[in-house]
Design a protein around this motif. Structure first.
Motif, PDB file in Angstrom:
ATOM      1  N   VAL A  33      21.690 106.905  31.265  1.00 20.07           N
ATOM      2  CA  VAL A  33      21.104 106.011  30.256  1.00 20.07           C
ATOM      3  C   VAL A  33      22.116 105.739  29.147  1.00 20.07           C
ATOM      4  O   VAL A  33      23.033 106.513  28.911  1.00 20.07           O
ATOM      5  CB  VAL A  33      19.807 106.587  29.644  1.00 20.07           C
ATOM      6  CG1 VAL A  33      18.703 106.678  30.684  1.00 20.07           C
ATOM      7  CG2 VAL A  33      20.061 107.952  29.006  1.00 20.07           C
ATOM      8  N   ALA A  34      21.932 104.588  28.478  1.00 20.50           N
ATOM      9  CA  ALA A  34      22.761 104.211  27.330  1.00 20.50           C
ATOM     10  C   ALA A  34      21.923 103.264  26.466  1.00 20.50           C
ATOM     11  O   ALA A  34      20.735 103.046  26.740  1.00 20.50           O
ATOM     12  CB  ALA A  34      24.055 103.550  27.801  1.00 20.50           C
ATOM     13  N   GLY A  35      22.544 102.699  25.449  1.00 23.42           N
ATOM     14  CA  GLY A  35      21.805 101.873  24.492  1.00 23.42           C
ATOM     15  C   GLY A  35      21.076 100.693  25.098  1.00 23.42           C
ATOM     16  O   GLY A  35      20.005 100.292  24.618  1.00 23.42           O
ATOM     17  N   HIS A  36      21.615 100.122  26.190  1.00 24.92           N
ATOM     18  CA  HIS A  36      20.967  98.947  26.803  1.00 24.92           C
ATOM     19  C   HIS A  36      19.593  99.278  27.375  1.00 24.92           C
ATOM     20  O   HIS A  36      18.766  98.386  27.570  1.00 24.92           O
ATOM     21  CB  HIS A  36      21.862  98.354  27.894  1.00 24.92           C
ATOM     22  CG  HIS A  36      22.040  99.257  29.079  1.00 24.92           C
ATOM     23  ND1 HIS A  36      22.856 100.365  29.048  1.00 24.92           N
ATOM     24  CD2 HIS A  36      21.503  99.223  30.325  1.00 24.92           C
ATOM     25  CE1 HIS A  36      22.818 100.978  30.228  1.00 24.92           C
ATOM     26  NE2 HIS A  36      21.996 100.305  31.021  1.00 24.92           N
ATOM     27  N   CYS A  37      19.332 100.571  27.638  1.00 17.83           N
ATOM     28  CA  CYS A  37      18.061 100.975  28.264  1.00 17.83           C
ATOM     29  C   CYS A  37      16.849 100.672  27.386  1.00 17.83           C
ATOM     30  O   CYS A  37      15.727 100.564  27.895  1.00 17.83           O
ATOM     31  CB  CYS A  37      18.103 102.452  28.628  1.00 17.83           C
ATOM     32  SG  CYS A  37      19.418 102.849  29.809  1.00 17.83           S
TER      33      CYS A  37
END
Length: 279
Positions: A256-260
């Motif tokens: 996971v990262a910020g775009h999630c």
């Protein structure tokens, strides 16, 4: 994708087919720029259907008019493929502004062709869902309300039918991410998504039950992670489809990262549309 020349070759296609046979998948979800233009597309669909899998084709409606694809709609109907087709608005001016002059007319011609085969027509069993994306850095409006608008206008003005409208949030990756960056809007949009995060969307996000396979056979937790080059978290290094049988995915972490936040913001967003009925 449309801006990427990479095409899945026969060796990788055959590995996909062998994997579908060996492991207990239920759905084959085909996407790309126009997956139907891959020379192995029809063999892959036939194999998946023979195995009893549901096949979803994320179909760019204009591909139905491509040279050499005159029988594509008939093939999709004969194989009982479910179609998911992007139609970013029910008004010509907005679609052509977003996708190019003439795209709306070509898309409607594709819808007419599919309706004539029974797609989207009540009782036919042939599923045709449409997809809406916002044009800018906004969350999509409530899916049920927008679906009513689409249904009313497409039927009244064009005599066209479809099953469901899926509203998808724009994730700040790829071309949309680059556009936001060039306009100085990227940080604001990411902050907006984070601020609209709803934990109740987490149990139904697509990465929990989907594996994304790229054109070379490498594995990702979702298509957006694939676009960003974030490999499947469950694999040591960059896991490949040939490794899949040996991987333990149940309970494994997801990259996971910020775009999630794009999938958990507001009513939620997944490859199947909104996750909740909330606005």
């Amino acid at each position: 994708g449309p801006n990427r020349p990479e095409v899945m070759n026969r060796t990788t296609l055959e590995l996909v087919m062998a994997t579908l046979e060996r492991l207990p998948f239920q759905t084959l979800d085909l996407t790309g720029g126009a997956p139907e233009l891959n020379p192995g597309f029809r063999d892959l669909v036939r194999q998946a259907r023979r195995l009893g899998l549901r096949v979803l084709d994320r179909c760019n409606l204009t591909v139905l008019a491509e040279p050499g694809q005159e029988d594509l709609a008939d093939f999709l109907a004969a194989q009982d493929c479910a179609l998911i087709a992007s139609l970013p608005c029910y008004l010509e001016i907005h679609v052509d502004a977003q996708r190019g002059h003439g795209v709306f007319a070509a898309s409607l011609a594709g819808l007419r062709r599919l309706n004539a085969l029974g797609y989207g027509v009540p009782g036919s069993g042939l599923v045709l869902d449409l997809v809406y994306n916002p044009q800018g850095p906004d969350l999509p409006p409530p899916q049920a309300i927008l679906e009513e608008d689409y249904r009313r206008v497409l039927l009244a003005e064009h005599g066209l039918h479809f099953n469901r409208l899926l509203t998808l949030a724009n994730l700040p990756v790829g071309r949309f991410g680059s556009l936001l960056l060039s306009k100085g809007q990227l940080q604001d949009y990411v902050a907006r998504l984070r601020g609209a995060h709803r934990a109740e969307n987490l149990p139904t996000v697509m990465c929990r039950e989907l594996i994304s396979v790229d054109w070379q056979g490498y594995l990702y937790d979702c298509d957006f992670n694939q676009m960003l080059g974030l490999p499947l978290a469950a694999g040591a290094g960059h896991a490949h489809l040939r490794d899949l049988a040996a991987l333990i995915l149940e309970g494994a972490p997801i990259a996971v990262a910020g775009h999630c936040y794009g999938c958990t913001a507001g009513q939620g967003s997944s490859c199947g549309g909104a996750l909740t009925g909330m606005t």
